[in-house]
Design a protein around this motif. Structure first.
Motif, short mmCIF file in Angstrom:
data_model
loop_
_atom_site.label_atom_id
_atom_site.label_comp_id
_atom_site.label_asym_id
_atom_site.label_seq_id
_atom_site.Cartn_x
_atom_site.Cartn_y
_atom_site.Cartn_z
N LYS A 366 0.86 -1.18 0.00
CA LYS A 366 0.00 0.00 0.00
C LYS A 366 0.90 1.23 0.00
O LYS A 366 1.85 1.29 0.79
N ILE A 367 0.63 2.18 -0.91
CA ILE A 367 1.40 3.44 -0.90
C ILE A 367 0.74 4.38 0.10
O ILE A 367 -0.43 4.73 -0.04
N LEU A 368 1.48 4.75 1.13
CA LEU A 368 0.94 5.57 2.21
C LEU A 368 1.04 7.07 1.91
O LEU A 368 0.12 7.83 2.23
N GLU A 369 2.17 7.48 1.32
CA GLU A 369 2.39 8.90 1.02
C GLU A 369 3.27 9.03 -0.21
O GLU A 369 4.07 8.14 -0.51
N GLU A 370 3.12 10.15 -0.89
CA GLU A 370 3.98 10.45 -2.05
C GLU A 370 4.55 11.86 -1.90
O GLU A 370 3.88 12.74 -1.36
N PHE A 371 5.77 12.03 -2.40
CA PHE A 371 6.41 13.35 -2.39
C PHE A 371 7.03 13.65 -3.74
O PHE A 371 7.57 12.74 -4.39
N THR A 372 6.96 14.90 -4.14
CA THR A 372 7.79 15.38 -5.25
C THR A 372 8.67 16.50 -4.68
O THR A 372 8.92 16.53 -3.47
N LEU A 373 9.12 17.41 -5.51
CA LEU A 373 10.05 18.44 -5.04
C LEU A 373 9.40 19.39 -4.04
O LEU A 373 8.22 19.72 -4.17
N PRO A 374 10.17 19.87 -3.05
CA PRO A 374 9.63 20.87 -2.12
C PRO A 374 9.44 22.21 -2.82
O PRO A 374 9.93 22.42 -3.93
N GLU A 375 8.75 23.12 -2.15
CA GLU A 375 8.33 24.37 -2.79
C GLU A 375 9.49 25.27 -3.23
O GLU A 375 9.35 26.06 -4.17
N ASP A 376 10.64 25.15 -2.59
CA ASP A 376 11.78 26.00 -3.00
C ASP A 376 12.42 25.49 -4.30
O ASP A 376 13.11 26.24 -4.98
N PHE A 377 12.17 24.23 -4.65
CA PHE A 377 12.61 23.69 -5.94
C PHE A 377 11.49 23.93 -6.95
O PHE A 377 10.82 23.01 -7.40
N ARG A 378 11.29 25.19 -7.27
CA ARG A 378 10.14 25.61 -8.07
C ARG A 378 10.21 25.03 -9.48
O ARG A 378 11.27 25.01 -10.10
N THR A 379 9.08 24.55 -9.97
CA THR A 379 9.01 24.03 -11.34
C THR A 379 7.89 24.75 -12.08
O THR A 379 7.07 25.44 -11.48
N ILE A 380 7.87 24.57 -13.41
CA ILE A 380 6.78 25.12 -14.21
C ILE A 380 6.09 23.97 -14.95
O ILE A 380 6.74 23.00 -15.34
N LYS A 381 4.79 24.10 -15.12
CA LYS A 381 4.01 23.01 -15.73
C LYS A 381 4.42 22.75 -17.17
O LYS A 381 4.28 21.65 -17.69
N GLU A 382 4.97 23.77 -17.85
CA GLU A 382 5.38 23.61 -19.25
C GLU A 382 6.63 22.75 -19.40
O GLU A 382 6.95 22.29 -20.50
N PHE A 383 7.38 22.53 -18.29
CA PHE A 383 8.62 21.76 -18.36
C PHE A 383 8.56 20.65 -17.31
O PHE A 383 9.12 20.76 -16.23
N LYS A 384 7.85 19.58 -17.67
CA LYS A 384 7.60 18.50 -16.71
C LYS A 384 8.88 17.80 -16.24
O LYS A 384 8.96 17.29 -15.14
N GLU A 385 9.90 17.78 -17.11
CA GLU A 385 11.16 17.12 -16.76
C GLU A 385 11.82 17.77 -15.54
O GLU A 385 12.61 17.15 -14.84
#
Length: 397
Positions: A366-385
């Motif tokens: 069972k997957i309990l939690e998921e994480f991606t980058l924290p808010e200071d590692f800002r990304t843009i939706k146009e560059f998913k990589e």
């Protein structure tokens, strides 16, 4: 300012760039002029010579440059960089005001508007990482803009690009005052000894801040914890501070032992009560299976690519097999913290790796939690990589 070099966008990439995609690749333009210099200003135009975007030329992995602005008349100069830095610093105000966290990212490349450059903050000291020779040609302008915009105690740099076929991983003091090492920083109250003068890796990966806090605050208490590819033992320390009954840190690099001992020591943890092992992780897994060892928590954060004398590991190909080995030595209802920073696959594919590994071992999860980058590692939706980090807290049922 020298005249911009005009590059015609390949027709199938036109909408791409018009919608804000920032990375220029060889395939995305019709032809790269011979002898184009690193750092040259480029104007992207469509088949009718209509302006699309302005940026710079710089070889970086698969890229050949970055779009920086959609304003044809905007100059890529000191005020341009200063404006971007000012906006980025403003976005991190909450982190600057947090006394328990004194290390974080203040500028995250294309996420903050300038691909090819990142800037990290370590208790008053800033580190600029340059990812291409092209962006490095703007060094003086960038440094002046940063020194005028931020309250910089001292500035260091990391060159992370190849020059004439030779990979440079150099680090230099640039301006201000020199730091004394180890430089002690905090992250959610955990102490980290940092070395800005020892190559690209300074002692802690800042993108795992929320993951370490979650391990400490929610999952570690009373657990036996195995931390693989442990580097300086940051996950192990978070687990120990969260009340883990014992941690085992495994990494192939000889220096990992002294670094992990230091990490425990600066946090007031008796390191001799922990296991710190210099060993190939793949060999350790075999040993653990042979000895029928079981852990309550296994942390799996391999590099995207690694090579030892006997093994070559590529996250894209080999992660399911690695995870299958981790499953074998995780106790019933135990937790696997599976992480990857490989940008060539997304969270959906990563979950496919998890499913494949459990199918291979015949267990359920069972997957309990998921994480991606924290808010200071800002990304843009146009560059998913750019949103490369994938972490899943998996319970073995």
């Amino acid at each position: 300012m020298s005249k911009a070099i005009r590059l015609n966008v390949a027709s199938k990439y036109k909408r791409h760039f018009q919608s804000g995609y920032p990375l220029v690749t060889e395939e995305s333009v019709q032809r790269l002029p011979k002898g184009i210099e690193e750092g040259a200003i480029i104007d992207l135009v469509d088949e009718n010579n209509r302006f699309i975007g302005k940026g710079y030329y710089g070889k970086q992995n698969k890229g050949r440059g970055w779009v920086l602005t959609n304003n044809q008349h905007e100059e890529i100069d000191e005020p341009f960089f200063a404006k971007k830095f000012k906006a980025a610093l403003k976005r991190r105000e909450d982190l600057f005001n947090d006394p328990d966290t004194t290390a974080f990212r203040v500028f995250n490349g294309e996420g903050d508007g300038i691909g090819g450059i990142t800037i990290d903050y370590y208790d008053g000291f800033y580190v600029v990482s340059w990812y291409s020779e092209g962006v490095y040609t703007f060094k003086d302008t960038v440094v002046q803009a940063l020194m005028k915009t931020a309250d910089v105690k001292g500035l260091y740099e990391k060159k992370r690009f190849a020059v004439k076929g030779t990979y440079i991983e150099d680090d230099d003091f640039v301006a201000g005052e020199r730091a004394s090492f180890p430089l002690m920083v905090k992250e959610n109250g955990i102490n980290y000894p940092i070395y800005l003068n020892e190559g690209a890796m300074v002692g802690v990966f800042l993108d795992q801040r929320h993951v370490r806090k979650t391990i400490r605050d929610k999952y570690a208490e009373g657990k036996t914890v195995l931390n693989t590819f442990s580097y300086t033992g940051a996950f192990s320390v978070a687990a120990a501070l969260g009340g883990a009954s014992k941690t085992t840190s495994v990494d192939l690099a000889n220096r990992s032992k002294s670094k992990t001992i230091e990490m425990f020591s600066v946090n007031g943890i008796y390191y001799e009560a922990q296991d710190i092992i210099v060993e190939d992780v793949f060999n350790y897994f075999k040993y653990a299976v042979r000895k029928q060892l079981k852990f309550d928590m296994v942390i799996l954060d391999p590099p995207s690519f690694a090579r030892s004398k006997k093994h070559t590991f590529s996250a894209r190909k080999d992660y399911p097999e690695l995870l299958a080995q981790a499953i074998q030595i995780t106790g019933k209802n135990g937790i696997i913290v599976a992480s990857s920073n490989c940008s060539t696959f997304n969270m959906k594919k990563f979950k496919g790796f998890i499913q494949k590994a459990f199918q291979q071992t015949g267990g359920s999860y069972k997957i309990l939690e998921e994480f991606t980058l924290p808010e200071d590692f800002r990304t843009i939706k146009e560059f998913k990589e750019g949103d490369y980090l994938k972490v899943a807290f998996i319970q073995k049922l």
